[in-house]
Design a protein around this motif. Structure first.
Motif, PDB file in Angstrom:
ATOM      1  N   GLN A  14       0.834  -1.188   0.000  1.00 31.56           N
ATOM      2  CA  GLN A  14       0.000   0.000   0.000  1.00 31.56           C
ATOM      3  C   GLN A  14       0.871   1.241   0.000  1.00 31.56           C
ATOM      4  O   GLN A  14       1.850   1.316   0.728  1.00 31.56           O
ATOM      5  CB  GLN A  14      -0.913   0.024   1.222  1.00 31.56           C
ATOM      6  CG  GLN A  14      -1.962  -1.048   1.195  1.00 31.56           C
ATOM      7  CD  GLN A  14      -2.784  -1.046   2.466  1.00 31.56           C
ATOM      8  OE1 GLN A  14      -2.467  -0.379   3.425  1.00 31.56           O
ATOM      9  NE2 GLN A  14      -3.843  -1.822   2.451  1.00 31.56           N
ATOM     10  N   PRO A  15       0.520   2.228  -0.843  1.00 23.81           N
ATOM     11  CA  PRO A  15       1.332   3.442  -0.873  1.00 23.81           C
ATOM     12  C   PRO A  15       1.193   4.246   0.412  1.00 23.81           C
ATOM     13  O   PRO A  15       0.124   4.329   0.991  1.00 23.81           O
ATOM     14  CB  PRO A  15       0.781   4.218  -2.070  1.00 23.81           C
ATOM     15  CG  PRO A  15      -0.571   3.661  -2.320  1.00 23.81           C
ATOM     16  CD  PRO A  15      -0.566   2.259  -1.798  1.00 23.81           C
ATOM     17  N   ALA A  16       2.306   4.806   0.875  1.00 24.46           N
ATOM     18  CA  ALA A  16       2.279   5.674   2.041  1.00 24.46           C
ATOM     19  C   ALA A  16       1.653   7.000   1.636  1.00 24.46           C
ATOM     20  O   ALA A  16       1.702   7.396   0.477  1.00 24.46           O
ATOM     21  CB  ALA A  16       3.704   5.885   2.552  1.00 24.46           C
ATOM     22  N   GLN A  32      12.376  -2.698  -7.397  1.00 24.11           N
ATOM     23  CA  GLN A  32      11.051  -2.676  -6.778  1.00 24.11           C
ATOM     24  C   GLN A  32      11.161  -2.071  -5.387  1.00 24.11           C
ATOM     25  O   GLN A  32      11.989  -2.504  -4.592  1.00 24.11           O
ATOM     26  CB  GLN A  32      10.489  -4.099  -6.686  1.00 24.11           C
ATOM     27  CG  GLN A  32       9.113  -4.198  -6.092  1.00 24.11           C
ATOM     28  CD  GLN A  32       8.031  -3.683  -7.022  1.00 24.11           C
ATOM     29  OE1 GLN A  32       8.092  -3.892  -8.226  1.00 24.11           O
ATOM     30  NE2 GLN A  32       7.054  -2.999  -6.471  1.00 24.11           N
ATOM     31  N   PHE A  33      10.346  -1.058  -5.107  1.00 24.18           N
ATOM     32  CA  PHE A  33      10.262  -0.460  -3.781  1.00 24.18           C
ATOM     33  C   PHE A  33       8.957  -0.881  -3.133  1.00 24.18           C
ATOM     34  O   PHE A  33       7.919  -0.933  -3.786  1.00 24.18           O
ATOM     35  CB  PHE A  33      10.271   1.076  -3.859  1.00 24.18           C
ATOM     36  CG  PHE A  33      11.628   1.686  -3.940  1.00 24.18           C
ATOM     37  CD1 PHE A  33      12.282   2.135  -2.805  1.00 24.18           C
ATOM     38  CD2 PHE A  33      12.258   1.832  -5.159  1.00 24.18           C
ATOM     39  CE1 PHE A  33      13.536   2.712  -2.878  1.00 24.18           C
ATOM     40  CE2 PHE A  33      13.509   2.410  -5.246  1.00 24.18           C
ATOM     41  CZ  PHE A  33      14.156   2.853  -4.104  1.00 24.18           C
ATOM     42  N   SER A  34       9.019  -1.177  -1.843  1.00 26.00           N
ATOM     43  CA  SER A  34       7.830  -1.392  -1.020  1.00 26.00           C
ATOM     44  C   SER A  34       7.882  -0.348   0.071  1.00 26.00           C
ATOM     45  O   SER A  34       8.914  -0.177   0.720  1.00 26.00           O
ATOM     46  CB  SER A  34       7.822  -2.791  -0.412  1.00 26.00           C
ATOM     47  OG  SER A  34       7.680  -3.765  -1.412  1.00 26.00           O
ATOM     48  N   VAL A  35       6.767   0.356   0.259  1.00 24.20           N
ATOM     49  CA  VAL A  35       6.708   1.430   1.235  1.00 24.20           C
ATOM     50  C   VAL A  35       5.516   1.193   2.154  1.00 24.20           C
ATOM     51  O   VAL A  35       4.406   0.945   1.680  1.00 24.20           O
ATOM     52  CB  VAL A  35       6.556   2.802   0.531  1.00 24.20           C
ATOM     53  CG1 VAL A  35       6.444   3.927   1.555  1.00 24.20           C
ATOM     54  CG2 VAL A  35       7.711   3.053  -0.414  1.00 24.20           C
ATOM     55  N   LEU A  84      20.970   1.808  -1.392  1.00 25.38           N
ATOM     56  CA  LEU A  84      19.505   1.792  -1.528  1.00 25.38           C
ATOM     57  C   LEU A  84      18.933   0.496  -0.962  1.00 25.38           C
ATOM     58  O   LEU A  84      17.901   0.495  -0.295  1.00 25.38           O
ATOM     59  CB  LEU A  84      19.092   1.949  -2.986  1.00 25.38           C
ATOM     60  CG  LEU A  84      19.152   3.356  -3.558  1.00 25.38           C
ATOM     61  CD1 LEU A  84      18.976   3.325  -5.080  1.00 25.38           C
ATOM     62  CD2 LEU A  84      18.086   4.243  -2.923  1.00 25.38           C
ATOM     63  N   THR A  85      19.609  -0.612  -1.219  1.00 26.87           N
ATOM     64  CA  THR A  85      19.160  -1.912  -0.716  1.00 26.87           C
ATOM     65  C   THR A  85      19.224  -1.963   0.806  1.00 26.87           C
ATOM     66  O   THR A  85      18.377  -2.591   1.449  1.00 26.87           O
ATOM     67  CB  THR A  85      20.011  -3.039  -1.336  1.00 26.87           C
ATOM     68  OG1 THR A  85      19.909  -2.954  -2.760  1.00 26.87           O
ATOM     69  CG2 THR A  85      19.545  -4.405  -0.894  1.00 26.87           C
ATOM     70  N   ALA A  86      20.189  -1.285   1.408  1.00 26.00           N
ATOM     71  CA  ALA A  86      20.347  -1.273   2.865  1.00 26.00           C
ATOM     72  C   ALA A  86      19.391  -0.298   3.553  1.00 26.00           C
ATOM     73  O   ALA A  86      19.217  -0.356   4.769  1.00 26.00           O
ATOM     74  CB  ALA A  86      21.784  -0.927   3.235  1.00 26.00           C
ATOM     75  N   ALA A  87      18.763   0.594   2.779  1.00 24.77           N
ATOM     76  CA  ALA A  87      17.849   1.569   3.376  1.00 24.77           C
ATOM     77  C   ALA A  87      16.653   0.865   4.004  1.00 24.77           C
ATOM     78  O   ALA A  87      16.097  -0.072   3.426  1.00 24.77           O
ATOM     79  CB  ALA A  87      17.389   2.572   2.320  1.00 24.77           C
ATOM     80  N   THR A  88      16.273   1.323   5.181  1.00 30.05           N
ATOM     81  CA  THR A  88      15.137   0.727   5.886  1.00 30.05           C
ATOM     82  C   THR A  88      14.038   1.737   6.175  1.00 30.05           C
ATOM     83  O   THR A  88      12.902   1.350   6.439  1.00 30.05           O
ATOM     84  CB  THR A  88      15.594   0.100   7.221  1.00 30.05           C
ATOM     85  OG1 THR A  88      16.260   1.099   7.994  1.00 30.05           O
ATOM     86  CG2 THR A  88      16.531  -1.072   6.974  1.00 30.05           C
ATOM     87  N   THR A  89      14.372   3.021   6.148  1.00 30.30           N
ATOM     88  CA  THR A  89      13.372   4.052   6.399  1.00 30.30           C
ATOM     89  C   THR A  89      13.508   5.178   5.386  1.00 30.30           C
ATOM     90  O   THR A  89      14.540   5.329   4.738  1.00 30.30           O
ATOM     91  CB  THR A  89      13.505   4.653   7.818  1.00 30.30           C
ATOM     92  OG1 THR A  89      14.790   5.261   7.945  1.00 30.30           O
ATOM     93  CG2 THR A  89      13.309   3.597   8.889  1.00 30.30           C
ATOM     94  N   TRP A  90      12.438   5.957   5.280  1.00 27.66           N
ATOM     95  CA  TRP A  90      12.454   7.118   4.404  1.00 27.66           C
ATOM     96  C   TRP A  90      11.736   8.259   5.120  1.00 27.66           C
ATOM     97  O   TRP A  90      10.938   8.038   6.037  1.00 27.66           O
ATOM     98  CB  TRP A  90      11.782   6.820   3.056  1.00 27.66           C
ATOM     99  CG  TRP A  90      10.287   6.694   3.162  1.00 27.66           C
ATOM    100  CD1 TRP A  90       9.581   5.578   3.523  1.00 27.66           C
ATOM    101  CD2 TRP A  90       9.334   7.722   2.942  1.00 27.66           C
ATOM    102  NE1 TRP A  90       8.246   5.856   3.536  1.00 27.66           N
ATOM    103  CE2 TRP A  90       8.053   7.167   3.182  1.00 27.66           C
ATOM    104  CE3 TRP A  90       9.427   9.056   2.564  1.00 27.66           C
ATOM    105  CZ2 TRP A  90       6.889   7.907   3.057  1.00 27.66           C
ATOM    106  CZ3 TRP A  90       8.254   9.796   2.428  1.00 27.66           C
ATOM    107  CH2 TRP A  90       7.006   9.221   2.672  1.00 27.66           C
TER     108      TRP A  90
END
Length: 137
Positions: free
Chosen positions: A27-29, A74-77, A109-115
């Motif tokens: 689901q989009p944030a 692919q991004f999941s948010v 980018l792969t290691a990112a966990t938050t935005w």
């Protein structure tokens, strides 16, 4: 008989939790900038004018243009959580320094966990902090 129904209930509960967690990832944030191109806040590499950028559509499919290479992912948010899974990255004829910088950027980018979003800037954090400017013009 009682243990069988308890196992069935536990299995159903686990399936519901897993299903809702999966739905939350897709689901989009509320204010994630789906559909907008973002440019990394970084100077160009010597001998080049390119600066990495990404564009993520509403389904999380991403187009990634790096210092030299380019490809998909692919991004999941969900909320302020983000997961990036790189797809096919074209191994173009890149100078070694740019190829190494591209690989490091994909790894970050792969290691990112938050935005987080602040105005026209999106920051991805994890092992390293990456700041992108939204191209709103």
């Amino acid at each position: 008989m009682r243990s069988t129904s308890m196992l069935s209930s536990a299995a159903l509960a686990a399936a519901l939790v897993a299903g809702s967690a999966g739905a939350a990832l897709t689901q989009p944030a509320g204010d994630f900038p789906f559909g907008l191109e973002m440019t990394l806040e970084a100077p160009p590499k010597p001998g080049s004018k390119r600066i990495p950028n990404i564009e993520i559509d509403e389904k999380g499919e991403a187009r990634v243009e790096l210092w030299c290479k380019g490809g998909s992912g692919q991004f999941s948010v969900a909320g302020n959580t983000v997961i990036f899974v790189p797809g096919t990255i074209d191994n173009r004829a890149c100078p070694p320094d740019r190829a190494q910088a591209d690989d490091a950027l994909v790894a970050a980018l792969t290691a990112a966990t938050t935005w987080a979003r602040q105005g026209d800037y999106v920051t991805f954090s994890g092992g390293e902090t990456l700041r992108f400017r939204l191209n709103t013009n």
